[in-house]
Enzyme design. Structure first.
Site, PDB file in Angstrom:
ATOM      1  N   ASP A  51       0.736 -10.419   6.587  1.00 43.04           N
ATOM      2  CA  ASP A  51       2.088 -10.339   7.138  1.00 43.04           C
ATOM      3  C   ASP A  51       2.246  -9.165   8.090  1.00 43.04           C
ATOM      4  O   ASP A  51       2.963  -9.242   9.090  1.00 43.04           O
ATOM      5  CB  ASP A  51       3.133 -10.273   6.022  1.00 43.04           C
ATOM      6  CG  ASP A  51       2.806  -9.237   4.963  1.00 43.04           C
ATOM      7  OD1 ASP A  51       1.616  -8.960   4.740  1.00 43.04           O
ATOM      8  OD2 ASP A  51       3.743  -8.706   4.338  1.00 43.04           O
ATOM      9  N   CYS A  60       0.844  -1.179   0.000  1.00 39.32           N
ATOM     10  CA  CYS A  60       0.000   0.000   0.000  1.00 39.32           C
ATOM     11  C   CYS A  60       0.883   1.234   0.000  1.00 39.32           C
ATOM     12  O   CYS A  60       2.041   1.187  -0.385  1.00 39.32           O
ATOM     13  CB  CYS A  60      -0.927  -0.003   1.216  1.00 39.32           C
ATOM     14  SG  CYS A  60      -0.025   0.020   2.788  1.00 39.32           S
ATOM     15  N   SER A  83      11.366  -9.667 -10.233  1.00 38.68           N
ATOM     16  CA  SER A  83      12.412  -8.990 -10.995  1.00 38.68           C
ATOM     17  C   SER A  83      13.783  -9.568 -10.659  1.00 38.68           C
ATOM     18  O   SER A  83      14.018 -10.037  -9.543  1.00 38.68           O
ATOM     19  CB  SER A  83      12.394  -7.487 -10.663  1.00 38.68           C
ATOM     20  OG  SER A  83      13.583  -6.860 -11.059  1.00 38.68           O
ATOM     21  N   GLY A  84      14.689  -9.515 -11.630  1.00 38.58           N
ATOM     22  CA  GLY A  84      16.072  -9.954 -11.422  1.00 38.58           C
ATOM     23  C   GLY A  84      16.998  -8.847 -11.007  1.00 38.58           C
ATOM     24  O   GLY A  84      18.227  -9.036 -10.969  1.00 38.58           O
TER      25      GLY A  84
END
Length: 580
Positions: free
Chosen positions: A96, A2, A362-363
């Protein structure tokens, strides 16, 4: 996931707070929540990723004395939750963020060191009357604040803080921007607004209105460090675990897939765990980048997608497509930001969202952490041609100090510090330059690009090579081990059986738009407009009288770095136009 913002002050800030959070609704279109207590005003909006039905913020402990607003993801929350449940703490969701007030209740601010995740956290302790701001150690998630007279305010982005005070432009930040294409933290484009340093905790005392900042990165790395005898095995285990941890969520997850080593590893590992896995790549239909050669990697991304069995989507674009997105790109960047590849990230995130994918892996971080850039092996030779007072090692396509003096007005930019102050000295050890990329370029450009562009399309971007365990591991590698058998040899050896041979053997290729080509062709009018007498740059008094002639001559001198400088000027001008 958020965005959050808040204010502490002595009047009613409810209307201000409403405007602040509304300015970030694209980052969290699934809900908005607020809280007020004795001068503290906090709010957040939500992009639902975990436990779609719950997740109402703020999170609090049982008696409500600890209140938390949270932006990000905590990937090890289940392990931490089990430890808290041993203390008879009861949880009501699998969000979480629900663990955060109880982590603080049990461990104090030391509890933040235990987190593996990307986050910007605001915690209000009602009993102590203190506000704590916390940011992850890799700088994946942004968090800004201002302390002006009796007002303290914070926000995920810079723009909402303009609702609190009328800030003034930071001339030094603009001077640095033309060198790097981003504004180095803790600076922002405004003098009064500061970026909370990555891996740090800010403590604001509501009694005496003082604040202090404490760094916790090194302590966090020590906690997450694991001993390994075999660096190849360590690489395989740590990277695999990091990717698997970042599959957390109750929504569709996909990945950026360029066909390079890093994104291919991430996609291949994720595809083993998720049956209906989506991958996304971009193909430039025309243009030539003189530094990185042809920029269409579609053959490699298609090869990997077929090999791993992902559902692959490719977006073909050209200079006009990118130009259409310039205004949106600049607005989404929050402050002047010149990483043109961000437009591609934004377009792919939009495509993913339209297909129902809310998370993209993503890498990013593999090059900096595992020695991926072609100039890293050359550092040991200290080639004089690669090191000059104007040009530190490896940084080859940015504005030099003398060039900025020729472009910018001496009156507007009086008493500027040299942007070279950020670099290691030319006689520094090779590893110092790699560490500089990890601590400077990676968070301030790569992570800013991933966060701002993905979140502008209501998609969460997750960097898979930045777990605390990986960061601790790579810190233990000396220069010789890191580049023992060439760039990223550890990653190649660790995942040799996972990928096609063509991907393992191909040369490094960045996710680059053909900017030098475009600036001399399709986009030349944008540069001329930015340098014209009627431009915002000139109206603000930033340009020297001879700036236009100097820049155009520099652009057509065939120096590969100059297209970037021209684009930075275009971005800065358009950003100022929007500010007016």
């Amino acid at each position: 996931m958020c965005s959050i913002c808040g204010i502490y002050g002595k009047r009613d800030y409810t209307p201000t707070l409403e405007k602040m959070i509304a300015a970030m609704d694209f980052r969290g279109p699934n809900g908005c929540f607020s809280y007020v207590d004795k001068g503290f005003y906090g709010t957040s909006n939500r992009l639902s990723i975990n436990d779609l039905q719950c997740g109402t913020q703020p999170f609090s402990n049982v008696d409500g004395s600890i209140v938390v607003f949270f932006n990000g993801e905590i990937y090890n929350y289940k392990t931490l939750k089990e430890e808290l449940q041993n203390d008879d703490i009861e949880f009501f969701s699998h969000c979480d963020g629900e663990i955060l007030p109880f982590m603080y209740q049990k461990y104090g601010i030391e509890g933040f060191k235990l987190l593996d995740g990307m986050f910007g956290i605001a915690l209000y302790d009602k009993n102590l009357r203190k506000i704590f701001l916390v940011r992850d150690i890799a700088g994946e998630k942004p968090l800004y604040y201002l302390h002006h007279q009796e007002i303290f305010a914070y926000s995920t982005l810079i723009t909402p803080l303009r609702e609190v005070i009328k800030p003034t432009l930071n001339h030094q930040a603009i001077w640095d921007f033309l060198t790097f294409g981003f504004i180095p933290e803790p600076q922002s484009i405004y003098q009064e607004i500061v970026s909370l340093p990555k891996g740090s905790i800010l403590e604001f005392d509501c009694h005496d209105l003082t604040l202090k900042i404490k760094d916790f990165k090194e302590d966090c790395l020590k906690i997450h460090q694991v001993s390994y005898e075999n660096p190849i095995l360590a690489t395989k285990e740590l990277v695999s675990k990091s990717v698997y941890d970042r599959l957390l969520g109750d929504v569709k997850i996909g990945a950026f897939l360029s066909g390079g080593l890093d994104s291919s590893i991430v996609s291949a590992l994720a595809c083993k765990e998720i049956a209906d896995f989506h991958t996304f790549s971009i193909a430039f239909c025309e243009g030539y980048d003189p530094h990185s050669a042809f920029v269409n990697e579609s053959a490699f991304s298609q090869l990997v997608a077929k090999h791993i069995g992902s559902k692959h989507y490719e977006l073909q674009i050209n200079a006009k497509d990118f130009q259409k997105e310039l205004e949106s790109f600049i607005q989404s960047s929050d402050q002047p930001f010149g990483a043109i590849s961000g437009i591609g990230i934004k377009l792919l995130a939009r495509m993913a969202r339209e297909l129902g994918v809310k998370v993209l892996l993503s890498g990013d971080g593999a090059d900096e952490n595992f020695g991926g850039y072609a100039w890293y092996p050359k550092l040991r030779f200290n080639n004089p041609q690669a090191i000059t007072p104007q040009k530190p090692k490896g940084w080859h396509y940015y504005a030099f100090e003398e060039e900025k003096k020729a472009l910018f007005s001496e009156d507007f930019f009086a008493n500027m510090q040299s942007s070279l102050r950020y670099f290691p000295t030319s006689d520094s050890l090779p590893l110092a330059f790699i560490a500089f990329d990890r601590e400077f370029y990676l968070p301030y450009e790569m992570m800013a690009k991933l966060d701002r562009m993905c979140m502008s399309e209501s998609v969460e971007g997750r960097a898979c090579f930045l777990s605390p365990a990986i960061l601790a591991f790579i810190q233990s590698l000396d220069y010789e081990t890191l580049l023992l058998k060439g760039e990223k040899w550890l990653l190649k050896e660790a995942f040799r059986e996972l990928l096609p041979q063509e991907i393992l053997e191909r040369e490094k290729h960045g996710f680059n738009a053909p900017i030098d080509y475009w600036m001399k062709k399709d986009w030349l009018w944008l540069l001329k407009e930015s340098l014209s007498a009627k431009s915002a740059l000139n109206r603000y008094g930033m340009l020297d009288k001879g700036a236009s002639e100097f820049m155009l001559k520099l652009l057509f001198s065939s120096q590969v770095r100059v297209g970037n400088i021209a684009f930075y000027l275009v971005v800065l001008n358009l950003w100022l136009e929007n500010l007016s």
